[in-house]
Design a protein around this motif. Structure first.
Motif, PDB file in Angstrom:
ATOM      1  N   GLU A 161      76.081 -41.868  46.984  1.00 28.98           N
ATOM      2  CA  GLU A 161      75.927 -43.463  47.585  1.00 28.98           C
ATOM      3  C   GLU A 161      74.786 -44.141  47.827  1.00 28.98           C
ATOM      4  OE1 GLU A 161      78.609 -46.221  50.545  1.00 28.98           O
ATOM      5  OE2 GLU A 161      78.502 -44.185  50.761  1.00 28.98           O
ATOM      6  N   LYS A 162      74.070 -43.529  48.441  1.00 28.93           N
ATOM      7  CA  LYS A 162      72.379 -44.213  48.837  1.00 28.93           C
ATOM      8  C   LYS A 162      71.625 -44.306  47.676  1.00 28.93           C
ATOM      9  CE  LYS A 162      71.934 -42.464  53.644  1.00 28.93           C
ATOM     10  NZ  LYS A 162      71.224 -41.532  54.459  1.00 28.93           N
ATOM     11  N   TYR A 163      71.701 -43.060  46.698  1.00 30.04           N
ATOM     12  CA  TYR A 163      70.998 -43.143  45.330  1.00 30.04           C
ATOM     13  C   TYR A 163      71.367 -44.368  44.635  1.00 30.04           C
ATOM     14  CZ  TYR A 163      70.375 -42.030  40.665  1.00 30.04           C
ATOM     15  OH  TYR A 163      69.958 -42.274  39.236  1.00 30.04           O
ATOM     16  N   ARG A 164      72.716 -44.712  44.213  1.00 32.53           N
ATOM     17  CA  ARG A 164      73.309 -45.460  43.671  1.00 32.53           C
ATOM     18  C   ARG A 164      72.930 -47.004  44.207  1.00 32.53           C
ATOM     19  NH1 ARG A 164      77.342 -44.581  39.648  1.00 32.53           N
ATOM     20  NH2 ARG A 164      77.639 -46.687  40.044  1.00 32.53           N
ATOM     21  N   GLU A 165      72.762 -47.349  45.293  1.00 31.20           N
ATOM     22  CA  GLU A 165      72.295 -48.493  46.119  1.00 31.20           C
ATOM     23  C   GLU A 165      70.744 -48.707  45.946  1.00 31.20           C
ATOM     24  OE1 GLU A 165      72.909 -51.991  48.092  1.00 31.20           O
ATOM     25  OE2 GLU A 165      74.256 -50.401  47.591  1.00 31.20           O
ATOM     26  N   VAL A 166      69.989 -47.643  45.773  1.00 34.10           N
ATOM     27  CA  VAL A 166      68.522 -47.736  45.676  1.00 34.10           C
ATOM     28  C   VAL A 166      68.505 -48.283  43.821  1.00 34.10           C
ATOM     29  CG1 VAL A 166      66.418 -46.711  44.673  1.00 34.10           C
ATOM     30  CG2 VAL A 166      67.651 -46.330  47.004  1.00 34.10           C
ATOM     31  N   ILE A 167      69.238 -47.919  42.998  1.00 36.04           N
ATOM     32  CA  ILE A 167      69.008 -48.075  41.761  1.00 36.04           C
ATOM     33  C   ILE A 167      69.535 -49.513  41.105  1.00 36.04           C
ATOM     34  CG2 ILE A 167      68.757 -45.655  40.523  1.00 36.04           C
ATOM     35  CD1 ILE A 167      71.519 -45.871  39.590  1.00 36.04           C
ATOM     36  N   LEU A 168      70.761 -49.794  42.152  1.00 35.64           N
ATOM     37  CA  LEU A 168      71.246 -51.016  42.004  1.00 35.64           C
ATOM     38  C   LEU A 168      70.317 -52.019  42.210  1.00 35.64           C
ATOM     39  CD1 LEU A 168      74.897 -51.924  43.116  1.00 35.64           C
ATOM     40  CD2 LEU A 168      72.867 -53.487  43.526  1.00 35.64           C
ATOM     41  N   ARG A 169      69.862 -52.058  43.328  1.00 28.71           N
ATOM     42  CA  ARG A 169      68.939 -53.296  43.713  1.00 28.71           C
ATOM     43  C   ARG A 169      67.423 -52.797  43.030  1.00 28.71           C
ATOM     44  NH1 ARG A 169      69.680 -54.469  50.291  1.00 28.71           N
ATOM     45  NH2 ARG A 169      71.740 -53.351  50.413  1.00 28.71           N
ATOM     46  N   LYS A 170      66.790 -51.977  43.047  1.00 30.42           N
ATOM     47  CA  LYS A 170      65.395 -51.848  42.625  1.00 30.42           C
ATOM     48  C   LYS A 170      65.427 -52.047  41.186  1.00 30.42           C
ATOM     49  CE  LYS A 170      61.893 -48.171  42.394  1.00 30.42           C
ATOM     50  NZ  LYS A 170      61.702 -47.898  40.773  1.00 30.42           N
ATOM     51  N   THR A 171      66.567 -51.504  40.145  1.00 30.71           N
ATOM     52  CA  THR A 171      66.434 -51.498  38.680  1.00 30.71           C
ATOM     53  C   THR A 171      67.234 -52.565  38.229  1.00 30.71           C
ATOM     54  OG1 THR A 171      65.613 -49.190  38.616  1.00 30.71           O
ATOM     55  CG2 THR A 171      66.481 -50.306  36.691  1.00 30.71           C
ATOM     56  N   ALA A 172      68.629 -52.570  38.645  1.00 29.55           N
ATOM     57  CA  ALA A 172      69.920 -53.244  37.989  1.00 29.55           C
ATOM     58  C   ALA A 172      69.686 -54.617  38.493  1.00 29.55           C
ATOM     59  CB  ALA A 172      71.242 -52.637  38.258  1.00 29.55           C
ATOM     60  N   THR A 173      69.242 -54.842  39.711  1.00 36.80           N
ATOM     61  CA  THR A 173      69.067 -56.562  40.020  1.00 36.80           C
ATOM     62  C   THR A 173      68.565 -57.376  38.806  1.00 36.80           C
ATOM     63  OG1 THR A 173      69.351 -55.916  42.210  1.00 36.80           O
ATOM     64  CG2 THR A 173      68.139 -57.817  41.670  1.00 36.80           C
ATOM     65  N   LEU A 174      67.327 -56.754  38.330  1.00 35.61           N
ATOM     66  CA  LEU A 174      66.464 -57.709  37.431  1.00 35.61           C
ATOM     67  C   LEU A 174      67.301 -57.764  36.114  1.00 35.61           C
ATOM     68  CD1 LEU A 174      63.951 -59.237  37.366  1.00 35.61           C
ATOM     69  CD2 LEU A 174      62.738 -57.144  36.372  1.00 35.61           C
ATOM     70  N   PHE A 175      68.058 -56.698  35.573  1.00 33.98           N
ATOM     71  CA  PHE A 175      68.691 -56.998  34.466  1.00 33.98           C
ATOM     72  C   PHE A 175      69.974 -57.981  34.600  1.00 33.98           C
ATOM     73  CE2 PHE A 175      66.738 -52.651  33.572  1.00 33.98           C
ATOM     74  CZ  PHE A 175      67.009 -52.604  32.120  1.00 33.98           C
ATOM     75  N   GLU A 176      70.533 -57.708  35.801  1.00 31.59           N
ATOM     76  CA  GLU A 176      71.486 -58.753  36.241  1.00 31.59           C
ATOM     77  C   GLU A 176      71.045 -60.142  35.952  1.00 31.59           C
ATOM     78  OE1 GLU A 176      74.816 -59.434  39.904  1.00 31.59           O
ATOM     79  OE2 GLU A 176      72.593 -58.408  40.407  1.00 31.59           O
ATOM     80  N   ALA A 177      69.931 -60.338  36.949  1.00 33.57           N
ATOM     81  CA  ALA A 177      69.239 -61.693  36.927  1.00 33.57           C
ATOM     82  C   ALA A 177      69.004 -62.330  35.464  1.00 33.57           C
ATOM     83  CB  ALA A 177      67.984 -61.762  37.866  1.00 33.57           C
TER      84      ALA A 177
END
Length: 322
Positions: A161-177
């Motif tokens: 869960e902690k791992y997924r939170e990191v990649i959600l913020r660190k990587t996926a956020t820019l794709f989402e934006a």
């Protein structure tokens, strides 16, 4: 749809993006030009700006603002790479020396700051509070992701869960934006904007999960990385977390020690643990699930070759070997 076909759809737009990137990189400070051109021209896929272009075109945007936003997204991404390589003490990326290996950490950090500030100048030029809102929120979340990853380093008790939170913020956020802003430019309905944002988020998660799996693949050498780079830095990514979860007591003990201390001294044992468990298959399966969610989100977007290209990018994210 092949990657070459996807690129063909936005070829003219991408030429305009590349030209704008080179133009806005210019500074009267020579070192900024040197480092900026080195990292921007280092052979990246330009995947994030491509998503902006495809998303805008999928929603029939007729203007040129998507060119500016695609360049902004690439500048933000490049800034994060410069900072990441300093934090991770990396010396190789895409078969080239990292900027910090060539010019030192101070230059890399400061040029990264220049790229961030230049991207915000470009946002202001667009005269859109919505654009500023989305991208300022995204850059803040990316910074949070970096700090969360730092907290997870050398911690063998990091959870999935902690791992997924990191990649959600660190990587996926820019794709989402990027995908969301394509919809914003296209005057999408609230439902279409959210669907496009969901697409980018799930695509970004899938992309990073596969990237972490590739760190324990022979193809690591093909993409300019050393096998086990993440482990050397003490990063407990998904393949390692899964191997610890299902491996033997002896394997778990070794993996815990390697995460705590970092380094490659036990890389053979680590690779054996990954290969003897379902770590890579499990990681690939979760990435495929995220890619499927990305494609499902696109069902709310009108049919077009651009929507088909976005769906194909989701497949590419999990099939890639580099």
């Amino acid at each position: 749809m092949e990657m070459s076909t996807i690129r063909e759809l936005v070829a003219e737009d991408m030429k305009a993006v590349d030209a704008l990137i080179l133009r806005r990189l210019q500074s009267d400070v020579v070192l900024i030009n040197q480092v900026g051109h080195y990292i921007v021209n280092s052979g990246g896929k330009r995947l994030r700006p491509m998503i902006v272009l495809l998303a805008a075109r999928a929603l029939s945007y007729p203007g040129a603002g998507h060119i500016d936003l695609a360049a902004v997204i690439e500048f933000i991404h490049t800034a994060t790479l410069l900072h990441d390589d300093v934090v991770d003490e990396s010396d190789m990326r895409r078969n080239r020396d990292t900027a910090n290996a060539v010019w030192g950490n101070a230059a890399s950090v400061l040029v990264g700051d220049f790229l961030y500030s230049r991207s915000f100048e470009m946002m202001v030029d667009m005269n859109s509070m919505r654009v500023m809102e989305v991208l300022s929120h995204a850059t803040n979340r990316i910074a949070e992701g970096e700090v969360l990853q730092l907290l997870n380093c050398n911690d063998p008790d990091t959870t999935e869960e902690k791992y997924r939170e990191v990649i959600l913020r660190k990587t996926a956020t820019l794709f989402e934006a990027g995908s969301r802003l394509g919809a914003v430019l296209g005057s999408a309905t609230p439902e279409e904007e959210q669907a496009m944002a969901d697409y980018g988020l799930h695509l970004g998660i899938a992309f990073q999960i596969i990237d972490d799996a590739l760190d324990y693949s022979t193809s690591s050498e093909e993409i300019g990385k050393n096998i086990g780079d993440d482990l050397e830095e003490g990063k407990p990514t998904l393949p390692i977390l899964r191997a610890m979860q299902v491996g033997s007591a002896e394997q778990r003990a070794v993996l815990r020690e390697v995460i705590e201390k970092g380094g490659r001294e036990h890389i053979d044992i680590v690779m054996a643990a990954i290969e003897s468990t379902d770590a890579i298959e499990y990681t690939a399966r979760l990435a495929a699930e995220e890619a499927d969610k990305a494609k499902q989100a696109l069902e709310a977007i009108p049919e077009s070759p651009f929507r088909d290209a976005l769906a194909a990018l989701a497949d590419f994210a999990v099939r890639r070997r580099s």
